[in-house]
Design an enzyme around this catalytic site. Structure first.
Site: not given
Length: 247
Positions: A10, A13, A46, A48, A52, A73, A104, A154, A197
Site C-alpha cells: 500500500n 502514505h 485507497h 478516500r 487526504r 480500496e 480504517t 480481507e 492492517h
C-alpha cells in the site's frame, strides 16, 4: 512468478508525505514501481472521499504505469463506484470510511447492509473487477460476504497488531485464534482470504503461516521503515519473513 502467499504494498502514505508539503514529491507512482521491482505482487491504494493522501490523478498514473495488479480500496459510494468502473483496476476492496478516523477502523458491516452491498458490487463484478470485502474475523460477517457474492475477503488484523503493541498478549493470542478460525470458515465457503492492517516485522509471521491466507496487504509500516532502510530493503525483509513463515 506465482507465489503461494502474495504481498500487496500500500503506497498511500507516500502520498501523505507529499501532501504534507504540497507539490508533486515524493511521487506515489515512483514508489509503486520501486515496490514492484523489490518483489511486491501488487499495489494497493485507497482513494478516500476527502482525498487526504491518494488523489484521482494518482489512480490514473498507477493504472498507466504499473504492471502488477492494482487493488483499489474504496468506500461503497456512488462516486467511488463510478471511478472504479472508469479505471477498471484488477481488484476493488470495499472498506468502511469515516472522515474523522485517522485510518480504517474496524471492518465493514456486511451483515447489517447486505442488500445494498450486494447491489453495489454487482456492476463491479460485471466489469471484471475482483471484489473484496474488508471485514472483521466475525462468522456473521464472513457468511454475509459469501452470500452477497464477493469472491474475496480481507480480514482486518488491526486489533491483533494493537494488542501486540500494547503488550496484551492474551488478547493478542485470542485475536490470532479468531483470525485463524475466520480464514478457515471463509475458505470452506469458497472465498479467497486476504489479511491486512497494522502488520509489521514482529506480527507478520503468525499471520503468514495461516495456510488459507493468499495475500497480505501492508503499507504504513513499510513506508515508515523505508525512511531508515529504503523501500526495496523493507519490502525484501517482509517478503523474507513471509516466505520463511510459509515454509
Amino acid at each position: 512468478m506465482t507465489r503461494d502467499l502474495r504481498l500487496g504494498v500500500n503506497i498511500d502514505h507516500v502520498a501523505t508525505l507529499r501532501n504534507a508539503r504540497g507539490g508533486a514529491l515524493p511521487d506515489p507512482v515512483r514508489a509503486a514501481l520501486l515496490a514492484e521491482a523489490a518483489g511486491a505482487d501488487g499495489i494497493t491504494a485507497h482513494l478516500r472521499e476527502d482525498r487526504r493522501h491518494i488523489r484521482d490523478e494518482d489512480i490514473a498514473g498507477l493504472m498507466a504505469a504499473i504492471k502488477t495488479p492494482l487493488n483499489f480500496e474504496m468506500a461503497a459510494t456512488a462516486e467511488m463506484q463510478k471511478i472504479a468502473l472508469s479505471h477498471r483496476p484488477h481488484a476493488a476492496c470495499i472498506v468502511p470510511e469515516r472522515r474523522e478516523e485517522r485510518t480504517t477502523e474496524g471492518g465493514l458491516d456486511v451483515a447489517g447492509d447486505e442488500a445494498r452491498l450486494a447491489e453495489f458490487i454487482a456492476p463491479l463484478r460485471d466489469a471484471g473487477i475482483r471484489v473484496s470485502m474488508f471485514i472483521a474475523a466475525d462468522p456473521q460477517q464472513i457468511a454475509a460476504a459469501a452470500r452477497i457474492g464477493a469472491p474475496v475477503i480481507e480480514l482486518h488484523t488491526g486489533a491483533y497488531c494493537d494488542y501486540h503493541a500494547e503488550g496484551e498478549m492474551e488478547a493478542h493470542k485470542a485475536e490470532l485464534s479468531r483470525l485463524i478460525a475466520g480464514a478457515k470458515q471463509a475458505a470452506d465457503l469458497g472465498l479467497e482470504v486476504h489479511m491486512g492492517h497494522g502488520l509489521n516485522y514482529e506480527t507478520v509471521t503468525p499471520i503468514a503461516a495461516i495456510k488459507e491466507v493468499r495475500e497480505l496487504n501492508i503499507g504504513h509500516f513499510l513506508i515508515g521503515e523505508a525512511v531508515f532502510t529504503g523501500l526495496s530493503a523493507a519490502i525484501g525483509e517482509m517478503r523474507r519473513l513471509m516466505e520463511e513463515a510459509r515454509a
